[in-house]
Design a protein around this motif. Structure first.
Motif, PDB file in Angstrom:
ATOM      1  N   SER A 239       0.869  -1.181   0.000  1.00  0.00           N
ATOM      2  CA  SER A 239       0.000   0.000   0.000  1.00  0.00           C
ATOM      3  C   SER A 239       0.906   1.231   0.000  1.00  0.00           C
ATOM      4  O   SER A 239       2.114   1.119   0.242  1.00  0.00           O
ATOM      5  CB  SER A 239      -0.870   0.013   1.261  1.00  0.00           C
ATOM      6  N   ASP A 240       0.318   2.402  -0.255  1.00  0.00           N
ATOM      7  CA  ASP A 240       1.114   3.636  -0.249  1.00  0.00           C
ATOM      8  C   ASP A 240       1.825   3.826   1.083  1.00  0.00           C
ATOM      9  O   ASP A 240       2.994   4.192   1.130  1.00  0.00           O
ATOM     10  CB  ASP A 240       0.223   4.861  -0.515  1.00  0.00           C
ATOM     11  N   GLU A 241       1.072   3.540   2.179  1.00  0.00           N
ATOM     12  CA  GLU A 241       1.676   3.720   3.513  1.00  0.00           C
ATOM     13  C   GLU A 241       2.832   2.754   3.710  1.00  0.00           C
ATOM     14  O   GLU A 241       3.880   3.117   4.234  1.00  0.00           O
ATOM     15  CB  GLU A 241       0.649   3.503   4.641  1.00  0.00           C
ATOM     16  N   GLU A 242       2.624   1.502   3.273  1.00  0.00           N
ATOM     17  CA  GLU A 242       3.686   0.494   3.436  1.00  0.00           C
ATOM     18  C   GLU A 242       4.914   0.863   2.597  1.00  0.00           C
ATOM     19  O   GLU A 242       6.059   0.709   3.040  1.00  0.00           O
ATOM     20  CB  GLU A 242       3.171  -0.898   3.031  1.00  0.00           C
ATOM     21  N   ALA A 243       4.665   1.340   1.383  1.00  0.00           N
ATOM     22  CA  ALA A 243       5.778   1.732   0.509  1.00  0.00           C
ATOM     23  C   ALA A 243       6.549   2.894   1.141  1.00  0.00           C
ATOM     24  O   ALA A 243       7.783   2.905   1.149  1.00  0.00           O
ATOM     25  CB  ALA A 243       5.261   2.129  -0.868  1.00  0.00           C
ATOM     26  N   GLU A 244       5.814   3.839   1.693  1.00  0.00           N
ATOM     27  CA  GLU A 244       6.421   4.997   2.353  1.00  0.00           C
ATOM     28  C   GLU A 244       7.268   4.545   3.557  1.00  0.00           C
ATOM     29  O   GLU A 244       8.401   4.996   3.745  1.00  0.00           O
ATOM     30  CB  GLU A 244       5.293   5.956   2.787  1.00  0.00           C
ATOM     31  N   ALA A 245       6.700   3.621   4.342  1.00  0.00           N
ATOM     32  CA  ALA A 245       7.427   3.112   5.515  1.00  0.00           C
ATOM     33  C   ALA A 245       8.684   2.361   5.084  1.00  0.00           C
ATOM     34  O   ALA A 245       9.754   2.511   5.702  1.00  0.00           O
ATOM     35  CB  ALA A 245       6.509   2.210   6.346  1.00  0.00           C
ATOM     36  N   ALA A 246       8.567   1.600   4.010  1.00  0.00           N
ATOM     37  CA  ALA A 246       9.731   0.837   3.517  1.00  0.00           C
ATOM     38  C   ALA A 246      10.821   1.800   3.053  1.00  0.00           C
ATOM     39  O   ALA A 246      12.013   1.605   3.321  1.00  0.00           O
ATOM     40  CB  ALA A 246       9.299  -0.077   2.364  1.00  0.00           C
ATOM     41  N   PHE A 247      10.407   2.856   2.395  1.00  0.00           N
ATOM     42  CA  PHE A 247      11.359   3.856   1.905  1.00  0.00           C
ATOM     43  C   PHE A 247      12.075   4.536   3.078  1.00  0.00           C
ATOM     44  O   PHE A 247      13.294   4.687   3.093  1.00  0.00           O
ATOM     45  CB  PHE A 247      10.626   4.878   1.036  1.00  0.00           C
ATOM     46  N   ARG A 248      11.280   4.893   4.090  1.00  0.00           N
ATOM     47  CA  ARG A 248      11.862   5.542   5.274  1.00  0.00           C
ATOM     48  C   ARG A 248      12.911   4.657   5.928  1.00  0.00           C
ATOM     49  O   ARG A 248      13.959   5.121   6.373  1.00  0.00           O
ATOM     50  CB  ARG A 248      10.775   5.861   6.304  1.00  0.00           C
ATOM     51  N   GLU A 249      12.614   3.386   5.971  1.00  0.00           N
ATOM     52  CA  GLU A 249      13.537   2.424   6.550  1.00  0.00           C
ATOM     53  C   GLU A 249      14.842   2.393   5.738  1.00  0.00           C
ATOM     54  O   GLU A 249      15.938   2.362   6.289  1.00  0.00           O
ATOM     55  CB  GLU A 249      12.852   1.038   6.565  1.00  0.00           C
ATOM     56  N   GLN A 250      14.672   2.428   4.422  1.00  0.00           N
ATOM     57  CA  GLN A 250      15.834   2.374   3.527  1.00  0.00           C
ATOM     58  C   GLN A 250      16.747   3.588   3.703  1.00  0.00           C
ATOM     59  O   GLN A 250      17.963   3.462   3.632  1.00  0.00           O
ATOM     60  CB  GLN A 250      15.375   2.337   2.057  1.00  0.00           C
ATOM     61  N   VAL A 251      16.137   4.763   3.877  1.00  0.00           N
ATOM     62  CA  VAL A 251      16.967   5.977   3.918  1.00  0.00           C
ATOM     63  C   VAL A 251      17.440   6.342   5.331  1.00  0.00           C
ATOM     64  O   VAL A 251      18.166   7.312   5.500  1.00  0.00           O
ATOM     65  CB  VAL A 251      16.264   7.219   3.285  1.00  0.00           C
ATOM     66  N   ARG A 252      17.062   5.525   6.296  1.00  0.00           N
ATOM     67  CA  ARG A 252      17.479   5.827   7.672  1.00  0.00           C
ATOM     68  C   ARG A 252      19.004   6.024   7.802  1.00  0.00           C
ATOM     69  O   ARG A 252      19.458   6.939   8.499  1.00  0.00           O
ATOM     70  CB  ARG A 252      16.976   4.753   8.644  1.00  0.00           C
ATOM     71  N   PRO A 253      19.820   5.211   7.130  1.00  0.00           N
ATOM     72  CA  PRO A 253      21.275   5.418   7.250  1.00  0.00           C
ATOM     73  C   PRO A 253      21.731   6.806   6.766  1.00  0.00           C
ATOM     74  O   PRO A 253      22.697   7.364   7.296  1.00  0.00           O
ATOM     75  CB  PRO A 253      21.876   4.325   6.360  1.00  0.00           C
ATOM     76  N   LEU A 254      21.004   7.342   5.793  1.00  0.00           N
ATOM     77  CA  LEU A 254      21.351   8.702   5.330  1.00  0.00           C
ATOM     78  C   LEU A 254      21.049   9.701   6.437  1.00  0.00           C
ATOM     79  O   LEU A 254      21.824  10.626   6.709  1.00  0.00           O
ATOM     80  CB  LEU A 254      20.542   9.083   4.086  1.00  0.00           C
ATOM     81  N   GLN A 255      19.894   9.506   7.072  1.00  0.00           N
ATOM     82  CA  GLN A 255      19.500  10.356   8.193  1.00  0.00           C
ATOM     83  C   GLN A 255      20.543  10.276   9.310  1.00  0.00           C
ATOM     84  O   GLN A 255      20.968  11.305   9.858  1.00  0.00           O
ATOM     85  CB  GLN A 255      18.127   9.887   8.704  1.00  0.00           C
ATOM     86  N   ASP A 256      20.983   9.053   9.621  1.00  0.00           N
ATOM     87  CA  ASP A 256      21.995   8.874  10.675  1.00  0.00           C
ATOM     88  C   ASP A 256      23.283   9.623  10.326  1.00  0.00           C
ATOM     89  O   ASP A 256      23.918  10.238  11.188  1.00  0.00           O
ATOM     90  CB  ASP A 256      22.314   7.385  10.881  1.00  0.00           C
ATOM     91  N   ALA A 257      23.655   9.540   9.046  1.00  0.00           N
ATOM     92  CA  ALA A 257      24.894  10.213   8.621  1.00  0.00           C
ATOM     93  C   ALA A 257      24.750  11.723   8.772  1.00  0.00           C
ATOM     94  O   ALA A 257      25.662  12.391   9.271  1.00  0.00           O
ATOM     95  CB  ALA A 257      25.234   9.845   7.178  1.00  0.00           C
ATOM     96  N   VAL A 258      23.599  12.251   8.373  1.00  0.00           N
ATOM     97  CA  VAL A 258      23.365  13.697   8.534  1.00  0.00           C
ATOM     98  C   VAL A 258      23.436  14.064  10.019  1.00  0.00           C
ATOM     99  O   VAL A 258      24.057  15.055  10.401  1.00  0.00           O
ATOM    100  CB  VAL A 258      21.991  14.107   7.945  1.00  0.00           C
ATOM    101  N   ASP A 259      22.813  13.229  10.850  1.00  0.00           N
ATOM    102  CA  ASP A 259      22.815  13.517  12.285  1.00  0.00           C
ATOM    103  C   ASP A 259      24.227  13.492  12.873  1.00  0.00           C
ATOM    104  O   ASP A 259      24.512  14.201  13.841  1.00  0.00           O
ATOM    105  CB  ASP A 259      21.928  12.503  13.039  1.00  0.00           C
ATOM    106  N   SER A 260      25.090  12.679  12.285  1.00  0.00           N
ATOM    107  CA  SER A 260      26.448  12.566  12.834  1.00  0.00           C
ATOM    108  C   SER A 260      27.272  13.824  12.558  1.00  0.00           C
ATOM    109  O   SER A 260      28.335  14.016  13.138  1.00  0.00           O
ATOM    110  CB  SER A 260      27.163  11.343  12.265  1.00  0.00           C
ATOM    111  N   PHE A 261      26.781  14.659  11.655  1.00  0.00           N
ATOM    112  CA  PHE A 261      27.513  15.895  11.335  1.00  0.00           C
ATOM    113  C   PHE A 261      27.743  16.731  12.597  1.00  0.00           C
ATOM    114  O   PHE A 261      28.857  17.198  12.850  1.00  0.00           O
ATOM    115  CB  PHE A 261      26.746  16.720  10.294  1.00  0.00           C
TER     116      PHE A 261
END
Ligand code: AMP
Ligand code: MG
Length: 560
Positions: A352-374
């Motif tokens: 579903s759209d929500e599931e796809a969105e959640a899956a995407f968020r999970e995928q990009v979490r490492p990018l978020q972590d890297a930004v946070d490490s700045f």
């Protein structure tokens, strides 16, 4: 491809960027939107009378260009854009970017043309790029030229930064073009002709955050992927991406995390030396963490976190000294957003759209972590840098408070940051407790632009005593001799930086036909941490009063 032996400067061109990446199919030099391509082939426009006025011997040596070659007419001709040999493959890069916080769409090299990439003497690959060598498809309404004053500033500052140990693009040469260029320096309707010039910039890569932003903004994930994978394989070979096939997401994440780290480290350097870039748009941040695009930059003289040299930014002060780390962070968020589409799950069918969105968020979490490490990387780096510049052997838990108090005391009266930090090493720490306020502050009194009140002197003396106690305890605990500590402090606190008015004096002379001021400054700035007593009286001094409001010294614009 020409016989490499015939290259008049003995250079070996490799041109991997244009060899491997998608090119704009149109070769006419007309202004346009370029889609699905990383660059457009374009030749520099020949100039009237190329003349070399300064060069960096270190960069020539790095490239394997001999002093004899530098002295040839061919050198001035090549680096003014008048001689293009068959082994070069000149091009302008296509990129976009956020300017002053707003998405600006396609920008691109409007007045920079890379001649190609060479293999340097040390085995590294270096791109040679002419700035000011005529219009390109990305010039929009502008002329593709650069004026002498801004070219002197770019040439000198690139090399000054390098010698300070700050990552930067380099400058090989500064040539006069013999053409006049019309500029409205302060956008106030007073245009005038100025001498035109070309700087040859040198870097392993001129890719910017904005190089990666333009494709996803146009839903062109294929070209984005091509560029990201090529960059990782070419400029980040140590990340170990496979030679063929897709680059896995974890390597893309490592790549991005490295950009976050090098950008944080760059900000620590800028804060240390007092450099204010002035236009930290996303198209002006290098993916190698290099200082790039020297425009209306400035050097902090009086310590003031609010200061910006750029008149275009005077209202909002987005790019003020103290805001640079926050802007770098914001820019990294934009880069993360740009590459996020590469993380989309391969197969979202059945979700579903929500599931796809959640899956995407999970995928990009490492990018978020890297930004946070700045933030952590910057804070740690800044604290360690401060400890080192104050002569400590390491960081103590309560140091942060001492640094904060210093920031406050430095702003009580206008205080020259460079002179203060350099002179601090001269303070008599052993006698600090006994000394009167006046005697104690004498070593750093040169840094004050105005006479402080007794109370202000007292506050500085109080800070110095606190600092001296800390230093004495540290020296004792770490077994450091005073002269060793002083040498350590002098190795991180420069004595000579490219003060805005110093560059302006060299510009004034150069515009009047005497270019020796440029070579002299280059000479001084080659050894910024050395005492160089011969230069002290002229260059280890506060901003003179005439420079306070003078154009080019305190007020700079993007018009260059
Ligand atoms: P900057 O912020 O100065 O790095 O430049 C922003 C954009 O304007 C870049 O795409 C530049 O290539 C372009 N640009 C700046 N000056 C000129 C000029 N004189 N001619 C053509 N393009 C320019
Ligand atoms: Mg730029």
């Amino acid at each position: 491809m020409a016989d490499l032996e015939t290259n008049p400067l003995g250079l070996t061109f490799t041109n991997r960027f244009t060899r491997d990446l998608p090119a704009d199919p149109i070769v006419e030099n007309t202004r346009r939107q370029v889609h699905g391509a990383c660059f457009s082939r374009v030749e520099p426009t020949p100039t009237a009378a190329p003349r070399l006025i300064a060069h960096s011997a270190e960069v020539a040596e790095l490239l394997g260009i001999s002093p004899e070659h530098v002295a040839t007419e061919a050198f001035a001709a090549v680096f003014n854009g008048n001689l293009v040999t068959a082994d070069m493959d000149p091009y302008a890069m296509c990129y976009g970017g956020h300017q002053f916080g707003n998405w600006a769409g396609q920008l691109g090299d409007g007045r920079a043309i890379a001649l190609g990439e060479v293999r340097a003497a040390d085995g590294s690959f270096q791109t040679l790029q002419l700035k000011g060598s005529g219009p390109t498809p990305y010039s929009r309404g502008a002329d593709g030229r650069a004026v002498l004053r801004s070219s002197i500033r770019e040439f000198l500052c690139s090399e000054a930064m390098f010698h300070l140990g700050v990552p930067t693009t380099r400058a090989l040469s500064l040539t006069l073009s013999g053409d006049d260029v019309m500029r409205d320096m302060f956008y106030d309707g007073r245009s005038a002709f100025e001498p035109g010039a070309v700087v040859c910039r040198v870097a392993p890569s001129f890719l910017r955050f904005g190089s990666f932003q333009l494709f996803p903004a146009r839903d062109d994930v294929d070209t984005l992927r091509t560029l990201v994978e090529w960059t990782i394989r070419t400029d980040f070979a140590h990340l170990g991406a496979p030679d063929d096939g897709p680059v896995p997401n974890d390597i893309i994440t490592k790549w991005f995390a490295e950009i976050c780290r090098t950008t944080a480290d760059l900000m620590v350097h800028w804060m240390r030396v007092g450099f204010v870039h002035g236009v930290m748009n996303t198209d002006n941040l290098s993916i190698l963490g290099l200082t790039i695009d020297y425009g209306p930059y400035g050097w902090l003289e009086g310590f003031d976190p609010e200061w910006t040299p750029n008149t275009t930014d005077a209202g909002r002060r987005r790019y003020r000294y103290g805001n640079q780390p926050a802007v770098a962070h914001w820019n990294l968020v934009q880069l993360a957003n740009a590459i996020a589409p590469l993380y989309a799950p391969d197969d979202a069918s059945g979700l579903s759209d929500e599931e796809a969105e959640a899956a995407f968020r999970e995928q990009v979490r490492p990018l978020q972590d890297a930004v946070d490490s700045f933030a952590t990387r910057f804070d740690t780096g800044w604290n360690e840098m401060m400890a080192e510049r104050l002569g400590f052997s390491g960081l103590r838990a309560d140091d942060n408070e001492l640094f904060g108090e210093l920031g406050r005391v430095l702003q009580l009266v206008e205080t020259d940051m460079t002179i203060f930090h350099r002179r601090l090493a001269d303070v008599d720490v052993a006698g600090a407790t006994q000394a009167t306020d006046d005697a104690l502050v004498a070593a750093i009194a040169d840094a004050w632009y105005v006479e402080p009140t007794d109370e202000q002197r007292g506050e500085m003396a109080t800070w110095l005593r606190r600092w001296a106690d800390r230093v004495i305890a540290d020296d004792r605990a770490s077994g450091t001799a005073a002269d060793e500590r002083i040498a350590q402090m002098n190795a991180i606190n420069p004595k000579y930086v490219l003060r805005n008015w110093m560059a302006q004096l060299a510009i004034d002379r150069s515009e009047a036909g005497d270019h020796d001021g440029i070579t002299e400054l280059l000479e001084v700035l080659r050894l910024p941490y050395d005492e160089q007593p011969d230069y002290e009286d002229r260059f280890f001094v506060k901003r003179p009063e005439w420079a306070r409001e003078r154009a080019g010294c305190s007020m700079l614009s993007c018009s260059s």
